[in-house]
Design an enzyme around this catalytic site. Structure first.
Site, PDB file in Angstrom:
ATOM      1  CE  LYS A   1      -4.476   0.781   0.330  1.00 45.59           C
ATOM      2  NZ  LYS A   1      -5.534  -0.172  -0.012  1.00 45.59           N
TER       3      LYS A   1
ATOM      4  N   GLY B   1     -20.528   6.793   2.917  1.00 48.77           N
ATOM      5  CA  GLY B   1     -19.657   7.210   1.822  1.00 48.77           C
ATOM      6  C   GLY B   1     -20.465   7.453   0.565  1.00 48.77           C
TER       7      GLY B   1
ATOM      8  N   GLY C   1     -18.216   7.820  -2.472  1.00 47.81           N
ATOM      9  CA  GLY C   1     -17.120   7.807  -3.438  1.00 47.81           C
ATOM     10  C   GLY C   1     -17.306   6.636  -4.387  1.00 47.81           C
ATOM     11  CG  ASN C   2     -14.811   3.803  -7.525  1.00 50.38           C
ATOM     12  OD1 ASN C   2     -14.592   2.667  -7.138  1.00 50.38           O
ATOM     13  ND2 ASN C   2     -15.062   4.082  -8.787  1.00 50.38           N
TER      14      ASN C   2
HETATM   15  N1  GLU Z   1      -7.178   0.096  -3.360  1.00 46.23           N
HETATM   16  C1  GLU Z   1      -7.963  -1.074  -3.574  1.00 46.23           C
HETATM   17  C2  GLU Z   1      -8.050  -1.939  -2.332  1.00 46.23           C
HETATM   18  O1  GLU Z   1      -7.894  -1.469  -1.224  1.00 46.23           O
HETATM   19  C3  GLU Z   1      -7.501  -1.852  -4.789  1.00 46.23           C
HETATM   20  C4  GLU Z   1      -6.088  -2.287  -4.790  1.00 46.23           C
HETATM   21  C5  GLU Z   1      -5.614  -2.785  -6.123  1.00 46.23           C
HETATM   22  O2  GLU Z   1      -6.387  -2.804  -7.048  1.00 46.23           O
HETATM   23  O3  GLU Z   1      -4.443  -3.144  -6.198  1.00 46.23           O
HETATM   24  O4  GLU Z   1      -8.353  -3.097  -2.399  1.00 46.23           O
END
Ligand code: GLU
Length: 428
Positions: free
Chosen positions: A107, A219, A221-222
């Site tokens: 992350k 939320g 958002g997306n």
């Molecule tokens: N940010 C998204 C998650 O928390 C997707 C991560 C990704 O696609 O690598 O799962």
């Protein structure tokens, strides 16, 4: 530590320790899995529009790559902390493992507030971030993606910077790209849709009709928008969504008893998922305090914003009518709140299972990008539905067999898979 006193990393470690104990994991393996294998901290010097240079603190944490290259989003948030990123990287390891995709967990985060930045300034942050990390990411190492307040455009700037540095094209270096620039069809919808595929299967198991199911979503958002979209398409009713109001610097929830009109709300929402409060009022939505999203008499709560949404302070306010929580966000329930939910026999579909649709589609995007061959949307969503459905049943069946909660069953499957990969590689 977040402002409200919760440290998501400690939470993630506590959750891990509890299951590691149950699984009788070897001490060395425990030590390896309870911390990230690598992390990078940088200060990014960014040229601002007024000619000044501003320094932004940024991180990339690689928690574990025994199952494959690290995978996980990059967040832009003013209250980002390295501990939040560590927790999220760890949860990505469990997420890819429970979804049974050959990837590890990572992350990234930049401490910044995109509300106060121009497009050019955001582009500069993206490019500086890649200049700092380019040696340590790559299609075979660590593949970033969008997350809170980052979008397909950010991913494209990042890919472009990476390719410029490498002098070659690397569409597989990042996922969540725009569709005509190496992105997968369905990626934008994937996380929210995945949440609803899982909810659909849960309702089947409980012998309940989705058409009689009412949800409140935290939320807009997306994730929240696409969860609402598919849930409504299946015939469910969403009575409330919530969002941050940048002007008032607080969250509001918007309630409509007979159900929100998604397109109407979308038409008055900005790119951060903030609903225009005046226009919402004109359209007949009741504006309530942000935390009221969990006080409605609904069947299912879908937290789809940030971590620490349900805590020991507000868990008691969830009405007894609510008997399911499906987590779209990462880490929305604190361990103390989770204990209360357990005593109440609340069915909780854990975050790293329920929201695995995003990373699963990212995996499909990587495969497509690496082959430079793109699948039709129906094929992507069909494969996504199959993956989410089988991940759900693996967890559900284990939970039934062992008489444990879905969270524990999901952790058992995920930790076991990663532990076996570490052992098979001879790391422990
Ligand atoms: N940010 C998204 C998650 O928390 C997707 C991560 C990704 O696609 O690598 O799962």
């Amino acid at each position: 530590m977040t402002e409200d006193g919760y440290n998501p990393y400690e939470m993630a470690q506590e959750q891990f320790d509890r299951i590691a104990e149950k699984l009788n994991l070897d001490e060395g393996l425990k030590d390896l899995l309870r911390e990230p294998i690598r992390e990078y901290h940088f200060n990014l010097p960014v040229k601002m529009d007024d000619g000044s240079t501003k320094v932004f603190r940024a991180f990339r944490v690689q928690h574990n790559d025994a199952l494959g290259p690290c995978k996980g989003g990059i967040r832009f948030h003013p209250e980002e902390t390295v501990d939040t990123v560590r927790a999220l990287a760890m949860w990505m390891t469990w997420k890819t493992a429970v979804a049974d995709i050959p990837l590890g967990g990572g992350k990234g985060g930049v401490i910044c507030d995109p509300h106060d930045l121009s497009d050019r300034e955001e582009e500069n942050i993206c490019r500086e971030y890649i200049r700092a990390i380019n040696q340590n990411i790559g299609p075979l190492r660590d593949v970033p993606a969008p997350d809170v307040m980052t979008s397909a455009q950010h991913m494209l700037w990042m890919m472009d910077e990476y390719e410029t540095i490498q002098g070659e094209k690397y569409p597989g270096v990042i996922t969540g790209k725009p569709q005509d620039m190496g992105g997968s069809k369905g990626r934008t919808e994937a996380t929210g849709y995945g949440v609803i595929y899982v909810l659909r299967e849960l309702l089947k198991e409980l012998d309940r009709d989705i058409k009689d199911t009412v949800a409140s979503i935290q939320g807009f958002g997306n994730v929240a928008q696409y969860a609402a979209e598919l849930f409504i398409e299946y015939g469910g009713t969403v009575v409330s969504v919530s969002c941050w109001d940048q002007e008032d610097k607080k969250a509001y929830s918007y309630y409509k008893e007979d159900g929100i009109d998604l397109e109407e709300l979308r038409s008055i929402t900005d790119r951060f998922g903030s609903i225009d409060k005046e226009k919402a009022k004109e359209k007949g939505y009741e504006r309530l305090p942000g935390e009221d999203w969990l006080k409605h008499e609904v069947d299912v709560l879908i937290p789809a914003a940030l971590e620490n949404a349900i805590t020991e302070d507000n868990v008691g306010e969830i009405p007894s009518a609510v008997d399911m929580i499906v987590s779209g966000a990462n880490g929305p329930i604190t361990p103390e709140a989770d204990e209360v939910l357990e005593d109440r026999d609340m069915i909780v579909v854990p975050d790293f299972l329920a929201n695995a649709g995003g990373v699963t589609c990212s995996y499909f995007e990587q495969v497509q990008s690496n082959q430079n061959y793109y699948w039709p949307k129906e094929e992507v969503l069909g494969k996504l539905d199959n993956s989410m459905t089988s991940a759900f049943y693996e967890v559900w069946d284990l939970a039934q067999r062992k008489n444990v909660r879905m969270r524990d069953a999901a952790y058992m499957i995920a930790i076991q898979r990663v532990a076996e990969a570490c052992e098979a590689r001879g790391w422990v």
